[in-house]
Scaffold this active site. Structure first.
Site, PDB file in Angstrom:
ATOM      1  N   ARG A  69      -3.129   5.709   0.206  1.00 44.28           N
ATOM      2  CA  ARG A  69      -4.397   7.104   0.808  1.00 44.28           C
ATOM      3  C   ARG A  69      -3.313   8.082   1.526  1.00 44.28           C
ATOM      4  O   ARG A  69      -3.837   9.223   1.868  1.00 44.28           O
ATOM      5  CB  ARG A  69      -5.064   6.133   1.955  1.00 44.28           C
ATOM      6  CG  ARG A  69      -6.565   5.765   1.357  1.00 44.28           C
ATOM      7  CD  ARG A  69      -7.376   5.292   1.747  1.00 44.28           C
ATOM      8  NE  ARG A  69      -6.718   4.109   2.598  1.00 44.28           N
ATOM      9  CZ  ARG A  69      -7.388   2.812   3.442  1.00 44.28           C
ATOM     10  NH1 ARG A  69      -8.423   3.019   3.382  1.00 44.28           N
ATOM     11  NH2 ARG A  69      -6.656   2.047   4.093  1.00 44.28           N
ATOM     12  N   TYR A  82     -15.011 -13.044   0.631  1.00 46.33           N
ATOM     13  CA  TYR A  82     -16.120 -11.915   0.780  1.00 46.33           C
ATOM     14  C   TYR A  82     -17.239 -11.624  -0.266  1.00 46.33           C
ATOM     15  O   TYR A  82     -18.047 -11.796   0.350  1.00 46.33           O
ATOM     16  CB  TYR A  82     -14.844 -11.039  -0.424  1.00 46.33           C
ATOM     17  CG  TYR A  82     -14.116  -9.454  -0.016  1.00 46.33           C
ATOM     18  CD1 TYR A  82     -14.939  -8.986   1.439  1.00 46.33           C
ATOM     19  CD2 TYR A  82     -12.039  -9.646   0.412  1.00 46.33           C
ATOM     20  CE1 TYR A  82     -14.011  -7.693   1.796  1.00 46.33           C
ATOM     21  CE2 TYR A  82     -11.868  -9.316   0.929  1.00 46.33           C
ATOM     22  CZ  TYR A  82     -12.153  -8.207   1.802  1.00 46.33           C
ATOM     23  OH  TYR A  82     -11.209  -7.566   2.333  1.00 46.33           O
ATOM     24  N   ARG A 108       0.203  -1.375   0.332  1.00 43.42           N
ATOM     25  CA  ARG A 108       0.190  -0.266  -0.039  1.00 43.42           C
ATOM     26  C   ARG A 108       0.620   1.390  -0.115  1.00 43.42           C
ATOM     27  O   ARG A 108       0.599   2.143   0.583  1.00 43.42           O
ATOM     28  CB  ARG A 108      -1.160   0.145   1.391  1.00 43.42           C
ATOM     29  CG  ARG A 108      -2.044  -1.167   1.546  1.00 43.42           C
ATOM     30  CD  ARG A 108      -3.018  -0.904   2.166  1.00 43.42           C
ATOM     31  NE  ARG A 108      -4.054  -1.886   2.304  1.00 43.42           N
ATOM     32  CZ  ARG A 108      -4.383  -2.635   3.675  1.00 43.42           C
ATOM     33  NH1 ARG A 108      -4.747  -2.041   4.517  1.00 43.42           N
ATOM     34  NH2 ARG A 108      -5.280  -3.590   3.043  1.00 43.42           N
ATOM     35  N   ASP A 147      -6.676  -3.436  -6.962  1.00 41.73           N
ATOM     36  CA  ASP A 147      -7.133  -4.035  -5.642  1.00 41.73           C
ATOM     37  C   ASP A 147      -7.508  -5.477  -6.318  1.00 41.73           C
ATOM     38  O   ASP A 147      -8.013  -5.933  -7.618  1.00 41.73           O
ATOM     39  CB  ASP A 147      -8.740  -3.326  -5.811  1.00 41.73           C
ATOM     40  CG  ASP A 147      -9.841  -3.342  -5.410  1.00 41.73           C
ATOM     41  OD1 ASP A 147      -9.189  -3.108  -3.932  1.00 41.73           O
ATOM     42  OD2 ASP A 147     -10.561  -4.471  -4.549  1.00 41.73           O
ATOM     43  N   ARG A 197      -8.542  11.282  -5.446  1.00 42.70           N
ATOM     44  CA  ARG A 197      -9.835  10.168  -5.071  1.00 42.70           C
ATOM     45  C   ARG A 197     -10.464  11.353  -4.295  1.00 42.70           C
ATOM     46  O   ARG A 197     -12.115  11.479  -4.583  1.00 42.70           O
ATOM     47  CB  ARG A 197      -9.434   9.867  -3.610  1.00 42.70           C
ATOM     48  CG  ARG A 197      -8.756   8.131  -4.269  1.00 42.70           C
ATOM     49  CD  ARG A 197      -9.989   7.648  -4.785  1.00 42.70           C
ATOM     50  NE  ARG A 197     -11.149   6.998  -4.055  1.00 42.70           N
ATOM     51  CZ  ARG A 197     -11.675   6.210  -3.192  1.00 42.70           C
ATOM     52  NH1 ARG A 197     -10.563   5.641  -3.214  1.00 42.70           N
ATOM     53  NH2 ARG A 197     -12.848   5.928  -3.283  1.00 42.70           N
TER      54      ARG A 197
END
Length: 359
Positions: free
Chosen positions: A28, A148, A24, A73, A37
């Site tokens: 963010r 998921y 990562r 992703d 974003r």
């Protein structure tokens, strides 16, 4: 030289300084990414290969790391299979309906595989062309993807997933086989388009016991890594909280095993065996600590590696969104300076990164 450091370490060849990159590292915590974003959703970004490539390259220029991870992703596998889902902040992919019956599994067909491969492949091609370090391709591990789908989103106990494994092993196997095939296709396409290594992210595999992992998950991972053998690129497997069965991970066929911070790196490597490389394993929270503590904890990881060929410095999970980019760069400089001298010893004074505004 940067390219050779990372790839040599994956092959357990001697290299100095120790290569470093972060899961990562494109995300963010970077102001550049947050600005993107503000105007685009994650899927709007993923549908723009030029932008994915740009985001992939950003942290390499800012931090000076030895490898880049393709910005993507794990949910691209769901898109390839025609699964309707929503990507939610802090939660990840949430399918519109859970997959729990034979009919549900039968609906998982690669109806959008070629389209998805084209998007991911173009992102990899553009990123690889722009980079001066190796590009790492990635895909989700079959168990994490399955959890998921079966849970209908993220979970803490994975009760529906485990119930399916136990009650209908044949259906579970069919589900895992479909997911493993899609992950293999995604990884192979990234390699074809320029990725020099690949990583399988199986974040939720630590929810399993050793017995369950070996019976219900490991065979599909061995198949997946076997499919990648002909690509002749290093492969990395990473899952969180697998301290209970590290020994099982060494037999999957990956070149390198990523470990989290819950087991000291030297102990983890002994349990894995020195026939595989190791990646990790600083607690990501250390990036939020004072620099003296960060330097001490990072140096401890390097001391545990003891200069043995095959160590790639990384966090035990992804860079937290709250991290300061300058703190991350400081860590890169510390690892590089410390291991350039040979076997690491605690520095008298933590090195400071070059001053100036972010580029």
């Amino acid at each position: 030289m940067n390219e050779q450091r990372f790839l040599k370490a994956c092959r357990r060849e001697p290299v100095r300084p120790t290569p470093v990159w972060f899961m990562r590292q494109a995300g963010r915590y970077l102001p550049q990414y947050r600005r993107v974003r503000e105007r685009l959703s994650l899927w709007e970004i993923l549908e723009r290969p030029e932008l994915c490539a740009e985001i992939t390259v950003q942290p390499v220029e800012l931090l000076g790391v030895d490898a880049a991870i393709l910005f993507s992703d794990i949910s691209v596998a769901f898109r390839a299979l025609g699964v309707a889902f929503e990507l939610r902040e802090q939660l990840g992919p949430v399918p519109s309906r859970p997959v729990r019956t034979a009919a549900d599994v039968d609906r998982l067909r690669p109806v959008r595989l070629e389209e998805t491969l084209a998007l991911v492949g173009e992102s990899a091609r553009l990123a690889a062309r722009a980079l001066r370090v190796p590009l790492i391709g990635f895909a989700g591990g079959p168990f994490t993807l399955a959890s998921y789908l079966v849970e209908g989103g993220p979970s803490r106990r994975y009760l529906h997933t485990k119930a399916l494994m136990y009650s209908d092993p044949g259906l579970w196997r069919a589900l895992m086989e479909r997911l493993a095939r899609v992950s293999a296709a995604l990884l192979a396409e990234q390699v074809r388009c320029g990725a020099r290594a690949v990583q399988v992210f199986d974040s939720w595999a630590g929810a399993l016991s050793r017995e369950d992992f070996e019976e219900f998950v490991a065979p599909h991972l061995r198949w997946l890594f076997g499919q990648l053998a002909s690509a002749e690129v290093p492969t990395i497997y990473f899952a969180v909280e697998t301290g209970g069965y590290l020994e099982s991970l060494a037999s999957l066929g990956a070149s390198v095993v990523g470990v989290d911070w819950r087991v000291p790196l030297d102990q983890a490597w002994r349990r894995l065996g020195f026939g595989v490389g190791i990646q990790g394993n600083l607690d990501p929270a250390a990036l939020l600590a004072p620099r003296e503590l960060l330097a001490r904890r990072a140096t401890a990881v390097l001391e545990q590696a003891a200069g043995r060929p095959g160590h790639i410095f990384n966090l035990g999970h992804g860079v937290p969104p709250e991290a300061d980019p300058q703190q991350v760069r400081f860590l890169v400089e510390l690892v590089r300076e410390t291991t350039s001298r040979g076997e690491p010893a605690a520095p008298k004074r933590p090195p400071h990164p070059p001053q100036g505004k972010e580029q």
